[in-house]
Design a protein around this motif. Structure first.
Motif, mmCIF file in Angstrom:
data_model
loop_
_atom_site.group_PDB
_atom_site.id
_atom_site.type_symbol
_atom_site.label_atom_id
_atom_site.label_comp_id
_atom_site.label_asym_id
_atom_site.label_seq_id
_atom_site.Cartn_x
_atom_site.Cartn_y
_atom_site.Cartn_z
ATOM 1 N N VAL A 118 0.823 -1.206 0.000
ATOM 2 C CA VAL A 118 0.000 0.000 0.000
ATOM 3 C C VAL A 118 0.859 1.259 0.000
ATOM 4 O O VAL A 118 0.332 2.371 -0.139
ATOM 5 C CB VAL A 118 -0.975 0.013 1.195
ATOM 6 N N GLY A 119 2.156 1.099 0.166
ATOM 7 C CA GLY A 119 3.058 2.243 0.137
ATOM 8 C C GLY A 119 4.471 1.817 0.474
ATOM 9 O O GLY A 119 4.707 0.689 0.902
ATOM 10 N N ARG A 120 5.425 2.726 0.272
ATOM 11 C CA ARG A 120 6.816 2.444 0.596
ATOM 12 C C ARG A 120 7.548 3.730 0.946
ATOM 13 O O ARG A 120 7.193 4.809 0.471
ATOM 14 C CB ARG A 120 7.528 1.722 -0.544
ATOM 15 N N ILE A 121 8.576 3.587 1.782
ATOM 16 C CA ILE A 121 9.440 4.708 2.137
ATOM 17 C C ILE A 121 10.833 4.379 1.624
ATOM 18 O O ILE A 121 11.356 3.280 1.888
ATOM 19 C CB ILE A 121 9.484 4.940 3.661
ATOM 20 N N THR A 122 11.457 5.287 0.925
ATOM 21 C CA THR A 122 12.785 5.089 0.365
ATOM 22 C C THR A 122 13.725 6.185 0.865
ATOM 23 O O THR A 122 13.325 7.087 1.592
ATOM 24 C CB THR A 122 12.743 5.085 -1.162
ATOM 25 N N GLY A 123 14.992 6.081 0.457
ATOM 26 C CA GLY A 123 15.967 7.109 0.794
ATOM 27 C C GLY A 123 16.843 6.777 1.980
ATOM 28 O O GLY A 123 17.609 7.617 2.441
ATOM 29 N N PHE A 124 16.771 5.534 2.465
ATOM 30 C CA PHE A 124 17.601 5.116 3.591
ATOM 31 C C PHE A 124 18.983 4.687 3.119
ATOM 32 O O PHE A 124 19.176 4.304 1.964
ATOM 33 C CB PHE A 124 16.944 3.945 4.325
ATOM 34 N N THR A 125 19.948 4.712 4.039
ATOM 35 C CA THR A 125 21.268 4.150 3.756
ATOM 36 C C THR A 125 21.234 2.636 3.880
ATOM 37 O O THR A 125 21.570 1.911 2.951
ATOM 38 C CB THR A 125 22.318 4.733 4.714
ATOM 39 N N SER A 126 20.810 2.145 5.038
ATOM 40 C CA SER A 126 20.740 0.707 5.279
ATOM 41 C C SER A 126 19.841 0.462 6.489
ATOM 42 O O SER A 126 20.317 0.283 7.612
ATOM 43 C CB SER A 126 22.142 0.143 5.523
ATOM 44 N N PRO A 127 18.514 0.475 6.283
ATOM 45 C CA PRO A 127 17.579 0.427 7.406
ATOM 46 C C PRO A 127 17.535 -0.938 8.088
ATOM 47 O O PRO A 127 17.762 -1.973 7.455
ATOM 48 C CB PRO A 127 16.235 0.753 6.747
ATOM 49 N N ARG A 128 17.201 -0.934 9.394
ATOM 50 C CA ARG A 128 17.200 -2.169 10.183
ATOM 51 C C ARG A 128 15.836 -2.457 10.835
ATOM 52 O O ARG A 128 15.304 -3.538 10.691
ATOM 53 C CB ARG A 128 18.277 -2.086 11.265
ATOM 54 N N TYR A 129 15.318 -1.489 11.594
ATOM 55 C CA TYR A 129 14.055 -1.687 12.309
ATOM 56 C C TYR A 129 13.231 -0.408 12.252
ATOM 57 O O TYR A 129 13.778 0.689 12.141
ATOM 58 C CB TYR A 129 14.302 -2.054 13.785
ATOM 59 N N ILE A 130 11.901 -0.566 12.353
ATOM 60 C CA ILE A 130 10.998 0.578 12.414
ATOM 61 C C ILE A 130 10.180 0.485 13.689
ATOM 62 O O ILE A 130 9.721 -0.603 14.073
ATOM 63 C CB ILE A 130 10.096 0.663 11.160
ATOM 64 N N HIS A 131 10.023 1.633 14.362
ATOM 65 C CA HIS A 131 9.229 1.715 15.586
ATOM 66 C C HIS A 131 8.287 2.899 15.475
ATOM 67 O O HIS A 131 8.709 4.012 15.126
ATOM 68 C CB HIS A 131 10.126 1.890 16.817
ATOM 69 N N PHE A 132 6.999 2.667 15.793
ATOM 70 C CA PHE A 132 5.999 3.719 15.683
ATOM 71 C C PHE A 132 5.853 4.448 17.008
ATOM 72 O O PHE A 132 5.496 3.855 18.030
ATOM 73 C CB PHE A 132 4.661 3.139 15.234
ATOM 74 N N VAL A 133 6.117 5.748 16.965
ATOM 75 C CA VAL A 133 5.895 6.618 18.115
ATOM 76 C C VAL A 133 4.429 7.028 18.175
ATOM 77 O O VAL A 133 3.834 7.133 19.250
ATOM 78 C CB VAL A 133 6.807 7.847 18.042
ATOM 79 N N SER A 134 3.833 7.237 17.017
ATOM 80 C CA SER A 134 2.418 7.599 16.883
ATOM 81 C C SER A 134 1.972 7.215 15.483
ATOM 82 O O SER A 134 2.742 6.633 14.705
ATOM 83 C CB SER A 134 2.226 9.104 17.114
ATOM 84 N N ASP A 135 0.738 7.559 15.154
ATOM 85 C CA ASP A 135 0.245 7.278 13.804
ATOM 86 C C ASP A 135 0.948 8.135 12.755
ATOM 87 O O ASP A 135 0.943 7.799 11.566
ATOM 88 C CB ASP A 135 -1.262 7.538 13.720
ATOM 89 N N THR A 136 1.554 9.229 13.177
ATOM 90 C CA THR A 136 2.157 10.163 12.228
ATOM 91 C C THR A 136 3.678 10.249 12.337
ATOM 92 O O THR A 136 4.298 11.013 11.602
ATOM 93 C CB THR A 136 1.579 11.581 12.420
ATOM 94 N N LYS A 137 4.268 9.462 13.250
ATOM 95 C CA LYS A 137 5.730 9.519 13.398
ATOM 96 C C LYS A 137 6.291 8.150 13.756
ATOM 97 O O LYS A 137 5.756 7.459 14.617
ATOM 98 C CB LYS A 137 6.145 10.542 14.460
ATOM 99 N N ALA A 138 7.373 7.794 13.088
ATOM 100 C CA ALA A 138 8.072 6.547 13.383
ATOM 101 C C ALA A 138 9.571 6.782 13.264
ATOM 102 O O ALA A 138 10.014 7.728 12.592
ATOM 103 C CB ALA A 138 7.634 5.438 12.436
ATOM 104 N N TYR A 139 10.343 5.933 13.928
ATOM 105 C CA TYR A 139 11.796 5.954 13.827
ATOM 106 C C TYR A 139 12.254 4.728 13.047
ATOM 107 O O TYR A 139 11.711 3.629 13.204
ATOM 108 C CB TYR A 139 12.443 5.914 15.213
ATOM 109 N N VAL A 140 13.286 4.908 12.238
ATOM 110 C CA VAL A 140 13.914 3.798 11.509
ATOM 111 C C VAL A 140 15.405 3.811 11.827
ATOM 112 O O VAL A 140 16.103 4.796 11.530
ATOM 113 C CB VAL A 140 13.690 3.905 9.984
ATOM 114 N N THR A 141 15.902 2.735 12.432
ATOM 115 C CA THR A 141 17.328 2.635 12.739
ATOM 116 C C THR A 141 18.098 2.179 11.504
ATOM 117 O O THR A 141 17.531 1.627 10.557
ATOM 118 C CB THR A 141 17.565 1.666 13.901
#
Length: 361
Positions: A118-141
């Protein structure tokens, strides 16, 4: 993936080159020889199969515990394209699953029922994990990048970065994330020895905690304590080699409360916890477990390895059954073993190459 420094730099450079020219093949046959794809209607388990670095053979499997039925290549069969190069992890948020594909530099969002993108996020160097802080914000290590990405999952874009102090591309590594209150805790694995504490209100690192060499994973227990386990590095590593350890941490004071030492040469990893937050599990050749209130490490394994290569581990949050991924030889399709709480084998099934992560639906 634990590479010497030169190999890490070379791999990172190659990965960046591939990111610029990566194209997905949308012309795969829908059934791929597996038959009809069945939608996921109830509770289930996703298995993220890494594949082999630079081969683009990562896959996603789905297992129905009630029916004891596995479906392999569900992403490719649903979308008509391969998942990519080294699928690292998956997280469920709302009615979507988010798959982090490390060397393809992408995070896919899929419908949990149909497996369709349904969608994708690009532009990372080498992503590992995603964590949702809220419906509108997440962190990607990330690895090989001294920044944690801040993303808007509704707009599918990177909106900012959290700079990690004391890291360069050669030793940068941020991994798993656990949130307690307003703070997200992160373990820094490859060529690192720290945990980070992020204030989600400001998106700033507010504290660091040194532990042993290379903390591999992170979990929170029923008492509100954090746990991490280190692998101790490896012989000849430029970062050092030491006996690994299991650490219990007070997140409020961000200090180590208890240290459990392993023997030099052990390599514990993949710490997991049951749904009640009462029992810890980890891989150290065999599968081990202990109560979070115990004062010493167990002396006997819970499940013996029997010549297997245990590579991934999860615990069913509802039933406390244990699922273990066997990579076999990292070339052929791996096997998942399902055990009950007494350590009795309940089921086993083949998945993709190098099964390394799990995600409960």
């Amino acid at each position: 993936m634990n590479l010497p420094t030169l190999a890490r730099i070379t791999a990172a450079a190659a990965a960046l080159t591939l990111a610029a020219c990566m194209k997905y093949d949308y012309n795969l046959p829908p059934d791929m020889g597996y038959g009809d794809l069945t939608e996921a209607t109830g509770d289930g388990l996703f298995i993220v199969n890494e594949g082999n670095f630079m081969y683009g053979n990562a896959t996603l499997s789905y297992y129905d515990p009630a029916a004891r039925k596995v479906q392999n290549e569900v992403f490719a069969r649903a979308n008509g394209m391969k998942l990519g190069d080294v699928a690292q992890s998956m997280t469920v948020h709302g009615d979507m699953g988010w798959i982090v594909v490390n060397n393809s530099h992408v995070v896919f969002a899929i419908d949990l029922r149909t497996f369709r993108e349904v969608g994708r996020i690009t532009g990372f160097t080498s992503p590992r994990y995603i964590h949702f802080v809220s419906d509108t914000k997440a962190y990607v290590t990330q690895i090989w990048d001294p920044r944690i990405c801040i993303v808007d999952p509704q707009r599918y874009e990177i909106t900012g970065y959290i700079d990690c102090p004391g890291m360069t591309p050669e030793n940068a590594s941020t991994e798993q994330m656990v949130q307690i209150g307003d703070y997200v805790y992160v373990n820094c694995w490859s060529y690192q020895n720290r945990l980070l504490k992020i204030d989600t209100r400001t998106d700033k690192i507010v504290a660091e905690l040194e532990v042993g060499i290379q903390p591999t994973s992170l979990a929170a227990d029923r008492n509100g304590k954090l746990w991490t386990v280190t692998d101790g590095g490896f012989e000849g590593s430029p970062y050092g080699h030491e006996a690994p350890a299991l650490y219990r941490i007070d997140p409020d004071t961000f200090t180590v409360e208890k240290t459990f030492r392993f023997r030099l040469g052990d390599a514990p990893s993949e710490i997991a916890i049951d749904g009640a937050g009462a029992t810890l599990y980890w891989i150290n050749d065999d599968i081990w477990r202990m109560d979070v209130d115990d004062d010493r490490l167990p002396v006997r394994p819970f499940i013996e390895s029997r010549g297997t290569i245990y590579y991934g581990l999860t615990v069913d949050p509802a039933t406390s059954e244990i699922y273990v991924a066997d990579a076999i030889d990292y070339v052929q399709n791996g096997i998942i073993y399902r055990y009950d709480t007494a350590g009795t084998l309940v089921d086993s099934f083949y998945v993709g190459v190098t099964p390394g992560a799990f995600c409960w639906k």
